[in-house]
Design an enzyme around this catalytic site. Structure first.
Site, PDB file in Angstrom:
ATOM      1  N   HIS A   1      -5.794   2.783   1.037  1.00  0.00           N
ATOM      2  CA  HIS A   1      -5.050   3.937   1.537  1.00  0.00           C
ATOM      3  C   HIS A   1      -5.759   4.643   2.706  1.00  0.00           C
ATOM      4  O   HIS A   1      -5.146   4.947   3.726  1.00  0.00           O
ATOM      5  CB  HIS A   1      -4.827   4.962   0.419  1.00  0.00           C
ATOM      6  CG  HIS A   1      -4.214   4.380  -0.817  1.00  0.00           C
ATOM      7  ND1 HIS A   1      -3.253   3.410  -0.776  1.00  0.00           N
ATOM      8  CD2 HIS A   1      -4.425   4.626  -2.141  1.00  0.00           C
ATOM      9  CE1 HIS A   1      -2.890   3.091  -2.014  1.00  0.00           C
ATOM     10  NE2 HIS A   1      -3.597   3.812  -2.857  1.00  0.00           N
TER      11      HIS A   1
ATOM     12  N   ASP B   1       0.901  -1.147   0.000  1.00  0.00           N
ATOM     13  CA  ASP B   1       0.000   0.000   0.000  1.00  0.00           C
ATOM     14  C   ASP B   1       0.939   1.196   0.000  1.00  0.00           C
ATOM     15  O   ASP B   1       1.552   1.510   1.030  1.00  0.00           O
ATOM     16  CB  ASP B   1      -0.876   0.018   1.251  1.00  0.00           C
ATOM     17  CG  ASP B   1      -1.854   1.174   1.225  1.00  0.00           C
ATOM     18  OD1 ASP B   1      -1.427   2.293   0.873  1.00  0.00           O
ATOM     19  OD2 ASP B   1      -3.037   0.987   1.557  1.00  0.00           O
ATOM     20  N   HIS B   2       1.085   1.865  -1.148  1.00  0.00           N
ATOM     21  CA  HIS B   2       2.187   2.823  -1.254  1.00  0.00           C
ATOM     22  C   HIS B   2       2.040   4.024  -0.314  1.00  0.00           C
ATOM     23  O   HIS B   2       3.009   4.684   0.000  1.00  0.00           O
ATOM     24  CB  HIS B   2       2.420   3.265  -2.712  1.00  0.00           C
ATOM     25  CG  HIS B   2       1.451   4.284  -3.225  1.00  0.00           C
ATOM     26  ND1 HIS B   2       0.231   3.959  -3.745  1.00  0.00           N
ATOM     27  CD2 HIS B   2       1.532   5.633  -3.300  1.00  0.00           C
ATOM     28  CE1 HIS B   2      -0.396   5.056  -4.120  1.00  0.00           C
ATOM     29  NE2 HIS B   2       0.370   6.096  -3.873  1.00  0.00           N
TER      30      HIS B   2
HETATM   31  O1  LIG Z   1      -3.426   3.702  -5.595  1.00  0.00           O
HETATM   32  C1  LIG Z   1      -3.824   4.693  -6.156  1.00  0.00           C
HETATM   33  O2  LIG Z   1      -3.351   5.881  -5.744  1.00  0.00           O
HETATM   34  C2  LIG Z   1      -3.405   7.010  -6.613  1.00  0.00           C
HETATM   35  C3  LIG Z   1      -3.146   8.207  -5.725  1.00  0.00           C
HETATM   36  O3  LIG Z   1      -1.862   8.099  -5.192  1.00  0.00           O
HETATM   37  P1  LIG Z   1      -1.080   9.394  -4.733  1.00  0.00           P
HETATM   38  O4  LIG Z   1       0.174   8.874  -4.148  1.00  0.00           O
HETATM   39  O5  LIG Z   1      -0.891  10.239  -5.963  1.00  0.00           O
HETATM   40  O6  LIG Z   1      -1.969  10.087  -3.757  1.00  0.00           O
HETATM   41  C4  LIG Z   1      -4.729   7.119  -7.317  1.00  0.00           C
HETATM   42  O7  LIG Z   1      -4.675   8.150  -8.292  1.00  0.00           O
HETATM   43  C5  LIG Z   1      -5.031   5.822  -8.016  1.00  0.00           C
HETATM   44  O8  LIG Z   1      -6.323   5.878  -8.613  1.00  0.00           O
HETATM   45  C6  LIG Z   1      -4.993   4.672  -7.044  1.00  0.00           C
HETATM   46  O9  LIG Z   1      -5.086   3.434  -7.736  1.00  0.00           O
END
Ligand SMILES: O=C1O[C@H](COP(=O)(O)O)[C@@H](O)[C@H](O)[C@H]1O
Ligand code: NDP
Length: 509
Positions: free
Chosen positions: A248, A185-186
């Protein structure tokens, strides 16, 4: 959240090496780790895909990605040339059994070259339906039985619903030990997200008031201005609740709501988070309309550009019921949080890119100042800006200078850029280094993923059984549908947004 050391010798196979994620995120992250001296002394990166790249063409493809997306570009100091020599390409089809022997051969060859048995990491940067197929073909390879050195990294989405997530967990665990499985989960790799634990548990100041006695409510907003970015195929089957809330946002909520860990041991942190997920109230289908709001954007204008409505985007069904916005009011049924609402919202094509967590404290119990001093009196508030602004601000009351008693809210701000400069590692740098080191603290355990699905499934199912009648229901450049405003306004509260500039005043009372 642990000190990093230089990882041992590593061979990293990236399934989906020719894809978007590798070009935009993974390779730039590895390149930055290399520049910073965090890559192992002996390593090899093998990109995998069906595209007919030579090693040279593949390196060029990644180089273009570095020049476009990396926080540090090639500044012609020879770093890229050196780094790129560690990269090769293996053309193979994930469905072809015989090709998997080539992987085993590469590992054997690297073992000889390195003079030691390396870590072997399989990164699944492919569409979710390919993961079970690849995992079950990798599983029987001898190298995968080495629970100490071999790891598999699985990208999101982890399953499409509770059932498929459970099945994927079962399948992975039949091939690998749980300690070998790294579910990404980045958001957990973001510096500002890791800092939530430092803020809460390295300071004596906040924890005593971090509970239902002092906190009125908590908000989490993850707003995006982007639309689908060529991911229409995936998004149409996903939607905002699955794409952002299940993972997230619930992870952010866990960081804010979890009990204090005894140590930073991976399982200790994950146990504390899973307790929160288990305590989150599960709504029945009838309650969903009261606690959750969905939305979908229409045609409109954003940042001076005309943008198509969701239903007019490429590869999207013109009557699509997919949610591009979701807002939910959650409750955590435990001693710390009983009756404290957690309002969360996320959406695409909103007014600005902004991820913030706001902890709003209760009013002071007694107001001894003259009534006219109260005109601009506001409760204390702690705001954690995750991105793009990176700061933590504490709002309190101050006396405005002058001969009358006039109180007004002011912010005490910790700004990352001012304190530490602005060259923070990207989330994927931290996470890839953790995988190479074998530290799973920032990764999702199987029970966490399933507990998060249990929270969102009733909402998802209720939405699927009652197709939306009012889509599209919000315009680009807005903060989402009116119902989302009503969700919080019914409780006498409003959504809090932060100004883009550091100087401005927060909105919301
Ligand atoms: O995992 C995802 O995250 C992005 C948003 O990531 P961020 O680090 O730019 O906040 C999201 O745009 C995407 O739809 C989703 O799959
Ligand atoms: N892109 C992003 O920003 C994000 C992506 N993710 C997740 O990461 C994963 C990958 O996404 P993304 O890179 O965008 O997807 P892409 O569609 O860009 O890439 C898919 C990759 O899979 C490979 N592939 C497809 N079929 C096969 C096959 N039969 N055998 C071998 N390789 C195959 C493709 O290679 P080829 O065409 O050469 O065969 C390509 O490299 C997905 O799970 C996604 O949800 C998560 C967060 C953000």
């Amino acid at each position: 959240m642990t000190n990093h050391t230089c990882p041992p010798a590593t061979v990293l196979f990236i399934f989906g090496g020719s894809g978007d994620l590798n070009q935009r995120k993974l390779s730039p992250a590895l390149y930055n780790l290399f520049i910073d001296g965090w890559m192992p002394e002996k390593f090899s990166i093998v990109g995998i895909g069906r595209t007919a790249y030579t090693d040279e063409k593949f390196r060029k493809h990644l180089y273009d990605g570095i020049q476009q997306f990396s926080r540090r570009k090639d500044d012609k100091n020879g770093k890229w040339e050196t780094f790129s020599k560690y990269i090769t390409y293996l053309q193979m089809d994930a469905g072809n059994d015989a090709d998997y022997q080539k992987i085993a051969e590469i590992v054997k060859q690297k073992e000889q070259e390195f003079g030691e048995h390396p870590n072997v990491i399989f990164y699944m940067s492919v569409a979710p339906h390919l993961v079970p197929q690849i995992a079950s073909k990798l599983g029987p390879l001898n190298i995968c039985h080495d629970t100490k050195c071999t790891r598999i990294v699985v990208e999101k989405p982890f399953g499409h619903d509770l059932k498929s997530a459970h099945e994927l967990n079962e399948l992975l665990r039949s091939m690998f030990d749980e300690t070998q499985i790294y579910r990404i989960d980045h958001y957990l790799g973001k510096e500002t997200v890791q800092n939530i634990l430092a803020l809460r548990f390295a300071n004596a100041l906040f924890e005593p008031i971090w509970n239902r006695n002092y906190i009125d409510h908590i908000q989490i907003t993850a707003a995006e201005t982007v639309g689908l970015e060529n991911r229409g195929d995936y998004y149409e089957r996903s939607g905002a609740l699955r794409d952002m809330v299940q993972n997230h946002i619930l992870q952010l909520l866990c960081m804010v709501a979890m009990e204090a860990p005894v140590s930073f041991d991976a399982n200790e942190i994950r146990n504390k988070k899973v307790d929160v997920l288990n305590a989150l109230r599960k709504y029945n289908k009838e309650e969903v309309h009261k606690y959750a709001v969905r939305g979908q954007y229409s045609d409109g204008w954003l940042q001076g550009k005309k943008v198509p409505g969701y239903r007019n985007e490429d590869k999207i069904n013109p009557t699509s019921p997919t949610d591009t916005f979701a807002a939910v009011k959650f409750y955590i049924d435990n001693w710390r949080w009983q009756d404290v609402p957690f309002y969360v919202r996320t959406g695409k094509r909103l007014h600005e890119k902004s991820t913030i967590i706001t902890i709003q404290f209760k009013q002071a119990p007694h107001f001894a100042f003259p009534p006219e001093a109260a005109l601009t009196w506001r409760p204390n508030r702690l705001t954690i800006s995750i991105q793009p602004q990176m700061d933590i601000r504490l709002r309190f009351q101050a006396k405005r200078p002058g001969q009358t008693v006039s109180l007004n809210p002011v912010d005490m701000t910790f700004n990352y850029k001012d304190a530490y400069g602005d060259n923070d590692p990207e989330a994927y740098e931290t996470l890839l280094l953790d995988v190479m080191e074998g530290n799973a603290t920032l990764f999702m355990r199987s029970d966490q993923v399933e507990a998060a699905w249990k929270v969102v499934m009733p909402i998802q199912e209720a939405w699927e059984t009652r197709p939306p009648v009012d889509f599209p229901n919000y315009a680009p450049d807005s903060w989402g549908p009116e119902d989302a405003e009503a969700l919080i306004a019914r409780d006498g509260r409003n959504w809090i947004t932060l100004p883009q500039s550091h100087q401005g005043v927060q909105t919301g009372s």
